[in-house]
Design a protein around this motif. Structure first.
Motif, PDB file in Angstrom:
ATOM      1  N   TRP A  44       0.844  -1.194   0.000  1.00 16.43           N
ATOM      2  CA  TRP A  44       0.000   0.000   0.000  1.00 16.43           C
ATOM      3  C   TRP A  44       0.885   1.251   0.000  1.00 16.43           C
ATOM      4  O   TRP A  44       0.671   2.181  -0.786  1.00 16.43           O
ATOM      5  N   LEU A  45       1.889   1.257   0.881  1.00 10.66           N
ATOM      6  CA  LEU A  45       2.804   2.418   0.942  1.00 10.66           C
ATOM      7  C   LEU A  45       3.565   2.567  -0.372  1.00 10.66           C
ATOM      8  O   LEU A  45       3.756   3.679  -0.874  1.00 10.66           O
ATOM      9  N   LEU A  46       3.988   1.439  -0.943  1.00  7.73           N
ATOM     10  CA  LEU A  46       4.701   1.465  -2.219  1.00  7.73           C
ATOM     11  C   LEU A  46       3.807   2.063  -3.307  1.00  7.73           C
ATOM     12  O   LEU A  46       4.247   2.887  -4.111  1.00  7.73           O
ATOM     13  N   HIS A  47       2.545   1.652  -3.293  1.00 11.31           N
ATOM     14  CA  HIS A  47       1.605   2.168  -4.293  1.00 11.31           C
ATOM     15  C   HIS A  47       1.441   3.683  -4.155  1.00 11.31           C
ATOM     16  O   HIS A  47       1.435   4.406  -5.155  1.00 11.31           O
ATOM     17  N   LEU A  48       1.331   4.151  -2.917  1.00 13.31           N
ATOM     18  CA  LEU A  48       1.195   5.600  -2.688  1.00 13.31           C
ATOM     19  C   LEU A  48       2.446   6.332  -3.163  1.00 13.31           C
ATOM     20  O   LEU A  48       2.370   7.411  -3.746  1.00 13.31           O
ATOM     21  N   LEU A  49       3.616   5.714  -2.931  1.00 13.99           N
ATOM     22  CA  LEU A  49       4.893   6.315  -3.335  1.00 13.99           C
ATOM     23  C   LEU A  49       5.002   6.373  -4.864  1.00 13.99           C
ATOM     24  O   LEU A  49       5.387   7.395  -5.446  1.00 13.99           O
ATOM     25  N   LEU A  50       4.594   5.271  -5.502  1.00  9.95           N
ATOM     26  CA  LEU A  50       4.750   5.179  -6.962  1.00  9.95           C
ATOM     27  C   LEU A  50       3.846   6.149  -7.702  1.00  9.95           C
ATOM     28  O   LEU A  50       4.131   6.511  -8.835  1.00  9.95           O
ATOM     29  N   LYS A  51       2.759   6.548  -7.037  1.00 12.17           N
ATOM     30  CA  LYS A  51       1.859   7.509  -7.700  1.00 12.17           C
ATOM     31  C   LYS A  51       2.499   8.886  -7.822  1.00 12.17           C
ATOM     32  O   LYS A  51       2.102   9.701  -8.631  1.00 12.17           O
ATOM     33  N   ARG A  52       3.509   9.126  -6.992  1.00 14.12           N
ATOM     34  CA  ARG A  52       4.126  10.452  -6.963  1.00 14.12           C
ATOM     35  C   ARG A  52       5.445  10.499  -7.725  1.00 14.12           C
ATOM     36  O   ARG A  52       6.111  11.501  -7.745  1.00 14.12           O
ATOM     37  N   MET A  53       5.854   9.386  -8.286  1.00 20.59           N
ATOM     38  CA  MET A  53       7.105   9.394  -9.058  1.00 20.59           C
ATOM     39  C   MET A  53       6.986   8.390 -10.193  1.00 20.59           C
ATOM     40  O   MET A  53       5.992   7.685 -10.301  1.00 20.59           O
ATOM     41  N   ASN A  54       8.011   8.342 -11.060  1.00 21.99           N
ATOM     42  CA  ASN A  54       8.017   7.347 -12.127  1.00 21.99           C
ATOM     43  C   ASN A  54       7.900   5.969 -11.484  1.00 21.99           C
ATOM     44  O   ASN A  54       8.744   5.556 -10.702  1.00 21.99           O
ATOM     45  N   LYS A  55       6.816   5.278 -11.823  1.00 25.02           N
ATOM     46  CA  LYS A  55       6.496   4.017 -11.143  1.00 25.02           C
ATOM     47  C   LYS A  55       7.627   3.007 -11.247  1.00 25.02           C
ATOM     48  O   LYS A  55       7.995   2.367 -10.271  1.00 25.02           O
ATOM     49  N   ALA A  56       8.149   2.883 -12.467  1.00 24.55           N
ATOM     50  CA  ALA A  56       9.143   1.843 -12.691  1.00 24.55           C
ATOM     51  C   ALA A  56      10.423   2.126 -11.902  1.00 24.55           C
ATOM     52  O   ALA A  56      10.971   1.236 -11.253  1.00 24.55           O
TER      53      ALA A  56
ATOM     54  N   HIS B  67      14.346   0.200 -35.480  1.00 28.09           N
ATOM     55  CA  HIS B  67      14.762   1.100 -34.394  1.00 28.09           C
ATOM     56  C   HIS B  67      13.538   1.678 -33.677  1.00 28.09           C
ATOM     57  O   HIS B  67      13.571   1.890 -32.464  1.00 28.09           O
ATOM     58  N   ALA B  68      12.466   1.927 -34.442  1.00 28.42           N
ATOM     59  CA  ALA B  68      11.242   2.459 -33.830  1.00 28.42           C
ATOM     60  C   ALA B  68      10.661   1.430 -32.854  1.00 28.42           C
ATOM     61  O   ALA B  68      10.234   1.784 -31.746  1.00 28.42           O
ATOM     62  N   VAL B  69      10.668   0.148 -33.245  1.00 25.09           N
ATOM     63  CA  VAL B  69      10.151  -0.899 -32.354  1.00 25.09           C
ATOM     64  C   VAL B  69      11.054  -1.005 -31.114  1.00 25.09           C
ATOM     65  O   VAL B  69      10.569  -1.104 -29.982  1.00 25.09           O
ATOM     66  N   THR B  70      12.368  -0.945 -31.327  1.00 24.08           N
ATOM     67  CA  THR B  70      13.291  -0.996 -30.188  1.00 24.08           C
ATOM     68  C   THR B  70      13.020   0.170 -29.238  1.00 24.08           C
ATOM     69  O   THR B  70      12.993   0.000 -28.016  1.00 24.08           O
ATOM     70  N   GLY B  71      12.817   1.344 -29.804  1.00 26.58           N
ATOM     71  CA  GLY B  71      12.536   2.531 -28.985  1.00 26.58           C
ATOM     72  C   GLY B  71      11.257   2.350 -28.188  1.00 26.58           C
ATOM     73  O   GLY B  71      11.183   2.685 -26.998  1.00 26.58           O
ATOM     74  N   LYS B  72      10.263   1.783 -28.845  1.00 25.79           N
ATOM     75  CA  LYS B  72       8.985   1.526 -28.157  1.00 25.79           C
ATOM     76  C   LYS B  72       9.187   0.533 -27.011  1.00 25.79           C
ATOM     77  O   LYS B  72       8.678   0.711 -25.901  1.00 25.79           O
ATOM     78  N   GLU B  73       9.958  -0.515 -27.279  1.00 26.52           N
ATOM     79  CA  GLU B  73      10.228  -1.533 -26.258  1.00 26.52           C
ATOM     80  C   GLU B  73      10.994  -0.918 -25.070  1.00 26.52           C
ATOM     81  O   GLU B  73      10.766  -1.257 -23.922  1.00 26.52           O
ATOM     82  N   TRP B  74      11.916  -0.028 -25.390  1.00 28.39           N
ATOM     83  CA  TRP B  74      12.726   0.645 -24.359  1.00 28.39           C
ATOM     84  C   TRP B  74      11.831   1.445 -23.425  1.00 28.39           C
ATOM     85  O   TRP B  74      11.966   1.401 -22.211  1.00 28.39           O
ATOM     86  N   LYS B  75      10.866   2.169 -24.027  1.00 25.13           N
ATOM     87  CA  LYS B  75       9.937   2.967 -23.201  1.00 25.13           C
ATOM     88  C   LYS B  75       9.067   2.041 -22.349  1.00 25.13           C
ATOM     89  O   LYS B  75       8.788   2.323 -21.189  1.00 25.13           O
ATOM     90  N   LYS B  76       8.645   0.938 -22.943  1.00 25.98           N
ATOM     91  CA  LYS B  76       7.833  -0.035 -22.190  1.00 25.98           C
ATOM     92  C   LYS B  76       8.651  -0.576 -21.007  1.00 25.98           C
ATOM     93  O   LYS B  76       8.137  -0.687 -19.891  1.00 25.98           O
ATOM     94  N   PHE B  77       9.907  -0.882 -21.278  1.00 27.67           N
ATOM     95  CA  PHE B  77      10.788  -1.424 -20.244  1.00 27.67           C
ATOM     96  C   PHE B  77      10.952  -0.429 -19.093  1.00 27.67           C
ATOM     97  O   PHE B  77      10.859  -0.775 -17.922  1.00 27.67           O
ATOM     98  N   LEU B  78      11.179   0.833 -19.456  1.00 34.99           N
ATOM     99  CA  LEU B  78      11.425   1.860 -18.436  1.00 34.99           C
ATOM    100  C   LEU B  78      10.173   2.230 -17.657  1.00 34.99           C
ATOM    101  O   LEU B  78      10.260   2.737 -16.548  1.00 34.99           O
ATOM    102  N   ASN B  79       9.014   2.029 -18.263  1.00 31.23           N
ATOM    103  CA  ASN B  79       7.780   2.494 -17.631  1.00 31.23           C
ATOM    104  C   ASN B  79       6.911   1.382 -17.055  1.00 31.23           C
ATOM    105  O   ASN B  79       5.783   1.641 -16.658  1.00 31.23           O
ATOM    106  N   THR B  80       7.402   0.163 -17.057  1.00 33.29           N
ATOM    107  CA  THR B  80       6.620  -0.936 -16.490  1.00 33.29           C
ATOM    108  C   THR B  80       7.351  -1.445 -15.246  1.00 33.29           C
ATOM    109  O   THR B  80       8.367  -2.128 -15.359  1.00 33.29           O
ATOM    110  N   PRO B  81       6.862  -1.092 -14.047  1.00 31.80           N
ATOM    111  CA  PRO B  81       7.622  -1.406 -12.827  1.00 31.80           C
ATOM    112  C   PRO B  81       8.043  -2.853 -12.704  1.00 31.80           C
ATOM    113  O   PRO B  81       9.204  -3.149 -12.454  1.00 31.80           O
ATOM    114  N   VAL B  82       7.106  -3.767 -12.920  1.00 31.51           N
ATOM    115  CA  VAL B  82       7.433  -5.174 -12.683  1.00 31.51           C
ATOM    116  C   VAL B  82       8.449  -5.689 -13.712  1.00 31.51           C
ATOM    117  O   VAL B  82       9.298  -6.538 -13.407  1.00 31.51           O
TER     118      VAL B  82
END
Lengths: 534, 236
Positions: free
Chosen positions: A177-189, A296-311
């Protein structure tokens, strides 16, 4: 209502497993083999953990029994179980409770939020019970063998194990719960990665000192006992309870009370927490961007997914961090390591020759913890239509996804191998091999991971935890790659011991290169067909 | 521009679309009407190469979607009914990603983002993460993405759902402008008044079968489209 929701939750878990293993109903025979493989992997993982715990408790039981501190033996087992269960379930609790995709759907129905919460907690509690059992069952077995067995005692110890799981679940829900509250205020991943690094730093800090802690625990039983009694009284009560004291009732009361209190707090706040929208910052619109080719566009998309998906970032990012941290740690502790070498040479005269082999084994093992490419197909999920509707060939899509894995892991593992090789004064031929083998291994983890990700793709997951942590693809790939150094080691020991370590490593490099090319070919033939069928 | 001949798609034993044939010429807007589960989305997805199918031929600009999917996809655009976009990207990054795949030049993509962003009132919101956008905003991003490579054929699945009145009005203008420039549109809708006002052609599908197809005048005659649709549904 609770029964229906519970059935749904457990069915979703089992269906997720079954679906990903047996997508094709026309081929039931294949799935039997896969089930057996999965079963063997689970038995292997559980067995290895239980044996490790057995050895540890076997070391402690005699001195504690002699000191009449049997309760402390169980108190320590309970503490370890609590720690392991907490470590293994905080992130799962956060994502399963608050990030589940069907939260909105269930909350829109006339179901009290407390029931939704309870039925989400139950599968997590089952997982925690399993984690606690990995610690507590060997402790019980060791105690029964060395001290004695009674049915009443066993019943109390099992009760203690269940209560420890309940207590761990309460704390993990609270931290989630605390982690969830923290992640809402910063980049989740990044927040999750930071949290995990902190968590694991503490864990590895303790683990690295395990030997001295263990000795100290055996030598200073009375001191530890006093500390327990005054500072962690519930675990003292638990330990006493396991040896037949009525204090077990107090521990049960505390565990149930803490769980009840946490459950009450979370159920009161669940609706608000689960449906709250993250704080949005108004950013400046930057319209122009570098024009990229499709791969390269697909790689870039994957990179953003990687950086923005916490798990995704926490699980695979940790593996990458460990590959990077290994040579840094080796540089920092070079003096100690070099001092250790002569001592090791006394026990193993050929240790210096085997250093390149050990470097490769460790880095190959670590490559199995950075499976960036494996979940990438399943993670397309409901967005699959985008790539399917765009004019991009499946080959380009798969290569674009693979490229991210290769960029993140291959140069890093090669540099790690090279740095370690230089530190341990390897010869030029050995230097080449300690650079090439980790690179080939991480490349194999990428290509084989993509193939497994396609084979066991699951697009209708409820939480991203599934493709990143619990999928069959991840299990098979991780354990498969972990098995490579073991298989190579056994082959060397039984069949190839006449070869010099350098020649053996060259042979390993050849085998890895062949495996790479087989999986790469498989990816670009079968893999493309499989992608088209998704 | 779009020719569908004897298209049939089955899901297991269930025939979702049965022997459907229709064509849309350059400059035409065709409305695709039918009850829920009639086969509209299945047909649209097959036309844009998302769904593989058993029988029939679908030609886009003379190219066969089964044999040359990339050639077909490069001249069409698809807007789904539920705009599930990459929530980890900002709107502008998503548009650049789509433009990269289509190979749109920097100048062209910026001009189109500017034009359609302003038209749909989305320019400033393109800086937001898609995860933070409302359904309507996502729908607008999906529309801009569909228009970013100046497609010759646009396939839209209920494009007006979730749009505010101004954006709906602008979308109708964009659709009309697209067809004036020689492009074609096939879109599904449940809003029969919109179809009646906007479309040159209409196709009515029921339980996977095409039950009425032709120019708007041919299909509805002197009646309203709603009356025709309800009568056809009653007969079946």
């Amino acid at each position: 209502m609770i029964r229906t929701l519970l059935a749904l939750r457990f069915r979703a878990f089992l269906a997720g497993l079954a679906n990903s293993m047996n997508k094709s109903k026309a081929k039931p025979k294949k799935s039997v083999g896969t089930w057996i493989l999965l079963g063997l992997l689970v038995v292997y993982a559980l067995g290895a953990s239980c044996v490790m715990m057995y050895l540890l408790f076997d070391f402690l039981v005699a001195p504690y029994h002699l000191m009449r501190l049997d309760w402390l033996y169980f108190g320590l087992a309970g503490t370890m179980a609590l720690g392991i269960a907490l470590l293994g379930s905080v992130f799962a609790s956060q994502s399963q409770l608050y990030d589940a995709k069907d939260n909105a759907l269930l909350l829109s129905m006339p179901i009290p939020p407390k029931y939704i919460l309870l039925t989400r907690i139950m599968p997590l509690l089952s997982m925690n019970l399993l984690l606690c059992a990995i610690i507590m069952v060997p402790a019980m077995v060791v105690y029964a063998i060395n001290v004695g067995f009674s049915l009443g005692g066993l019943a109390l110890q099992i009760l203690a194990m269940v209560m420890i799981a309940l207590l761990a679940q309460a704390f993990s829900c609270l931290l989630g719960w605390l982690l969830h509250l923290l992640l809402k205020r910063m980049n989740k991943a990044f927040g999750a990665l930071l949290f995990m690094v902190l968590f694991l730093s503490i864990y590895f800090g303790i683990y690295s000192q395990a030997s001295s802690i263990l000795n100290s625990m055996a030598m200073n039983g009375q001191k530890i006992a006093d500390t327990y009694e005054s500072w962690v009284w519930p675990l003292y009560a638990m330990g006493m309870g396991c040896t037949g004291s009525w204090l077990m009732l107090a521990f049960v009361g505390i565990a149930v009370g803490v769980f009840g209190l946490v459950y009450w707090i979370l159920s009161v706040t669940f609706l608000k927490t689960a449906t709250s929208v993250p704080h949005t910052k108004r950013r400046k619109l930057e319209k122009s961007a570098q024009v990229k080719n499709p791969i390269h566009a697909v790689t870039g998309k994957e990179w953003k997914k990687f950086l923005n998906t916490p798990v995704y970032l926490t699980n695979m990012g940790m593996g990458i961090l460990m590959i990077a941290a290994l040579p840094i740690a080796a540089i920092i502790f070079r003096g100690k390591l070099m001092d250790l070498l002569p001592q090791l040479e006394m026990a193993f005269p050929n240790i210096r020759e085997l250093i390149p082999v050990l470097i490769c084994a460790v880095l190959v093992f670590l490559s199995s913890t950075a499976m960036v490419s494996t979940p990438s197909v399943s993670l397309e999920g409901k967005n699959l239509w985008i790539l399917k509707s765009l004019p991009i060939a499946p080959r380009q899509i798969l290569l674009g996804k693979l490229r991210l894995h290769l960029l993140l892991t291959v140069p890093l593992s090669a540099i790690s191998g090279l740095v370690l090789g230089i530190l341990f004064q390897c010869h030029p031929a050995e230097l080449i091999l300690v650079t090439v083998i980790p690179a080939l291994s991480t490349s194999l983890s990428g290509v084989a991971g993509m193939v497994c990700g396609l084979k066991w793709a699951k697009l209708d997951y409820i939480s991203e935890t599934y493709p990143c942590k619990q999928s069959v693809a991840i299990l098979v790939c991780t354990f498969g790659l972990m098995g490579i150094p073991v298989v190579f080691g056994l082959a060397y020991y039984f069949l190839l011991s006449s070869l010099s370590p350098t020649a053996f490593l060259a042979l390993c490099a050849g085998v890895l290169a062949v495996l790479n090319s087989i999986f790469y070919r498989c990816l670009l033939t079968w893999g493309i067909q499989k992608w088209e069928q998704l | 521009m779009l020719q569908i001949q004897n298209f049939t798609k089955c899901y297991g034993d269930k025939v979702a679309v049965d022997n459907l044939s229709m064509h849309i010429a350059p400059g035409e807007i065709c409305g695709f009407i039918g009850h829920n589960g009639a086969g509209k989305t299945t047909t649209l997805k097959a036309c844009c190469g998302i769904l593989q199918f058993e029988k029939g031929t679908i030609l886009i600009g003379g190219k066969n979607i089964a044999n040359d999917p990339l050639g077909c996809k490069s001249i069409l655009a698809y807007v789904p009914d539920n705009p599930d976009l990459y929530e980890f990207m900002t709107g502008i990054k998503y548009l650049h990603f789509v433009a990269d795949i289509y190979g749109v030049s920097q100048a062209d993509r910026l001009a189109r983002i500017e034009k359609y962003g302003q038209l749909l009132g989305m320019t400033d919101d393109l800086a937001l993460s898609i995860g933070e956008c409302s359904h309507g905003m996502k729908q607008k991003i999906a529309l801009i993405a569909a228009l970013i490579h100046a497609p010759r054929l646009i396939l839209m699945d209920e494009p007006f759902v979730g749009l505010d009145p101004i954006a709906s009005h602008q979308l109708k203008n964009v659709m009309a402008e697209h067809c004036q420039q020689g492009g074609s549109i096939l879109f599904s809708t449940h809003v029969l008044e919109v179809a009646e006002k906007l479309c040159d052609k209409v196709a009515i599908i029921s339980s996977g079968k095409l039950v009425a197809y032709g120019t708007m005048e041919e299909v509805k005659g002197q009646d309203s489209l709603e009356q025709v649709f309800l009568e056809l549904e009653d007969q079946l």
